[in-house]
Scaffold this motif. Sequence first.
Motif, short mmCIF file in Angstrom:
data_model
loop_
_atom_site.label_atom_id
_atom_site.label_comp_id
_atom_site.label_asym_id
_atom_site.label_seq_id
_atom_site.Cartn_x
_atom_site.Cartn_y
_atom_site.Cartn_z
N GLY A 5 0.87 -1.20 0.08
CA GLY A 5 -0.01 -0.07 0.04
C GLY A 5 0.90 1.42 0.08
N GLU A 6 2.15 1.28 0.15
CA GLU A 6 3.12 2.20 0.07
C GLU A 6 3.15 2.95 -1.25
OE1 GLU A 6 7.61 3.13 1.67
OE2 GLU A 6 6.84 1.00 1.66
N ASP A 7 3.12 4.29 -1.28
CA ASP A 7 3.45 4.93 -2.53
C ASP A 7 4.89 5.58 -2.59
OD1 ASP A 7 0.12 6.83 -2.38
OD2 ASP A 7 0.80 4.93 -3.31
N LEU A 8 5.52 4.78 -3.65
CA LEU A 8 6.91 5.28 -3.76
C LEU A 8 7.25 6.63 -4.31
CD1 LEU A 8 8.31 1.74 -4.84
CD2 LEU A 8 8.14 2.75 -2.49
N TYR A 9 6.35 6.82 -5.33
CA TYR A 9 6.13 8.37 -5.90
C TYR A 9 4.60 8.78 -5.89
CZ TYR A 9 10.00 5.95 -8.07
OH TYR A 9 11.26 5.04 -8.37
N GLY A 10 4.32 9.85 -5.60
CA GLY A 10 3.01 10.46 -5.72
C GLY A 10 2.66 11.01 -6.94
N PHE A 11 1.46 11.30 -7.08
CA PHE A 11 1.08 12.07 -8.46
C PHE A 11 1.95 13.24 -8.77
CE2 PHE A 11 -2.05 14.98 -10.65
CZ PHE A 11 -2.24 13.99 -12.02
N GLU A 12 2.55 13.45 -9.99
CA GLU A 12 3.25 14.50 -10.43
C GLU A 12 4.44 14.92 -9.21
OE1 GLU A 12 0.57 17.85 -11.18
OE2 GLU A 12 -0.15 17.01 -13.20
N GLU A 13 4.82 13.88 -8.80
CA GLU A 13 6.16 14.05 -7.68
C GLU A 13 7.26 13.52 -8.54
OE1 GLU A 13 7.26 11.23 -4.06
OE2 GLU A 13 5.48 12.46 -3.58
N GLY A 14 8.42 14.49 -8.23
CA GLY A 14 9.71 14.20 -8.80
C GLY A 14 10.03 12.95 -8.38
N ILE A 15 10.97 12.33 -9.38
CA ILE A 15 11.55 11.10 -8.71
C ILE A 15 13.14 11.02 -8.32
CG2 ILE A 15 12.19 8.45 -9.68
CD1 ILE A 15 9.69 8.84 -11.36
N ARG A 16 13.39 10.74 -7.26
CA ARG A 16 14.68 10.93 -6.96
C ARG A 16 15.47 9.54 -6.78
NH1 ARG A 16 11.80 14.42 -3.36
NH2 ARG A 16 12.36 16.54 -3.61
N ALA A 17 14.66 8.47 -6.37
CA ALA A 17 15.18 7.04 -6.36
C ALA A 17 14.82 6.18 -7.25
CB ALA A 17 15.36 6.62 -4.95
N ILE A 18 15.37 5.17 -7.70
CA ILE A 18 14.87 4.08 -8.57
C ILE A 18 14.89 3.06 -7.69
CG2 ILE A 18 15.45 2.69 -10.70
CD1 ILE A 18 16.05 5.34 -12.06
N TYR A 19 14.07 1.94 -8.12
CA TYR A 19 13.65 0.88 -7.35
C TYR A 19 14.03 -0.57 -8.32
CZ TYR A 19 12.15 3.79 -3.37
OH TYR A 19 12.20 4.71 -2.34
N PHE A 20 14.51 -1.41 -7.78
CA PHE A 20 14.80 -2.63 -8.48
C PHE A 20 14.01 -3.73 -7.64
CE2 PHE A 20 18.25 -0.52 -10.34
CZ PHE A 20 18.38 -0.56 -11.65
N PRO A 21 12.75 -4.10 -7.83
CA PRO A 21 12.19 -5.01 -6.91
C PRO A 21 12.78 -6.53 -7.06
CG PRO A 21 10.74 -4.02 -8.39
CD PRO A 21 11.97 -3.57 -8.85
N GLU A 22 12.94 -7.04 -5.78
CA GLU A 22 13.36 -8.47 -5.52
C GLU A 22 12.17 -9.08 -5.27
OE1 GLU A 22 17.24 -9.32 -4.97
OE2 GLU A 22 16.86 -8.41 -6.78
N THR A 23 11.61 -9.05 -4.26
CA THR A 23 10.37 -9.98 -3.82
C THR A 23 9.11 -8.93 -3.79
OG1 THR A 23 10.67 -9.45 -1.65
CG2 THR A 23 11.75 -11.53 -2.54
N ALA A 24 9.31 -7.69 -3.75
CA ALA A 24 8.16 -6.68 -3.83
C ALA A 24 7.62 -6.62 -5.22
CB ALA A 24 8.56 -5.18 -3.44
N VAL A 25 6.33 -6.25 -5.51
CA VAL A 25 5.44 -6.01 -6.50
C VAL A 25 4.81 -4.75 -6.77
CG1 VAL A 25 3.76 -7.06 -8.11
CG2 VAL A 25 4.86 -8.60 -6.75
N ILE A 26 5.19 -4.20 -7.57
CA ILE A 26 4.55 -2.56 -7.65
C ILE A 26 3.94 -2.31 -8.74
CG2 ILE A 26 5.54 -0.28 -7.58
CD1 ILE A 26 8.31 -1.45 -6.46
N SER A 27 3.04 -1.38 -8.69
CA SER A 27 2.08 -1.11 -9.82
C SER A 27 1.91 0.54 -10.17
CB SER A 27 0.78 -1.36 -9.80
OG SER A 27 0.08 -0.96 -8.78
N HIS A 28 1.54 0.68 -11.37
CA HIS A 28 1.29 2.11 -11.71
C HIS A 28 -0.23 2.33 -11.43
CE1 HIS A 28 5.28 2.91 -13.98
NE2 HIS A 28 5.44 3.00 -12.77
#
Length: 283
Positions: A82-105
């Motif tokens: 449920g965590e938001d890594l980046y919010g709506f129209e928010e600048g991206i400072r870090a990139i994530y390479f998932p290992e066991t996590a699954v992420i969606s847009h």
Amino acid sequence: MMNETESKNNFQMKNATATYRGASTAGIHQSSQEVSGICRAHKFVKPVPFNGLLTNKLLTQLPGEDFARLLPHLEPVSLSCGEDLYGFEEGIRAIYFPETAVISHLYVMEDGSTTTATVIGRDGLVGLSAVLDAGTPSYYTQVIIGGSALRVEAEVIKEAFNRGGAMQRLLLSYMNARLAQLSQRAVCNGRHKLNERLCTWLLMIHDRTGDEQLPLTHEEIGQQLGVRRAGITTGCNVLRQSGAISYRRGRIRILDRQKLEAAACECYHALTQAIENSLSRKR
């Protein structure tokens, strides 16, 4: 001397104490905002010790020299569901390479409804738009399945991309796979029945976690697929009766993948093939 495979699967990194820069650093309070009727909240990304195994397929595709250059910048972190890594129209400072996590847009419509466009796990990365200078995203990048990932400053990946070579070829190939996923999902949402889409989505999540048990509620799945919870409950009941899955509160268990694949729409195989093609090309 350690070979390339040993270097990737046994590298050690010191524990880090920095928190995700997109979150508030005033104490340990969470910051949240209401957007289209849905409460979005940034939580702290928790640094964790590295477990010694590298499962992200993009990173394992890098030649030894490129990986060694990137290695000092990789930081293992734990991501919460449920965590938001980046919010709506928010600048991206870090990139994530998932290992066991699954992420969606996750896209939020004006009426408050939601739908997901892409699903990313150990087959890829999130934050690609920062590498390509594509501007701020018009969606939320949300963790569907909590788990581990490797975090790196966006500028580090951007510099590696601009140098050309294996990293640039790998990311361009991956970008093509992501575009193919977007196109296929658009077709899927418009042409296929909910039960077919549900099976495809569950298979995609299962592929990226490798775990038979998926910590998902019907409400969470409905939010990702852009449908009512009742529709997901009906679909899960059909799949349970067929013996494809079982479920209890907040947890779905895959019992028979073959039955899920038989019930899924053709998009599952198309989406899987696009990722496999992007990872099989020579660097």
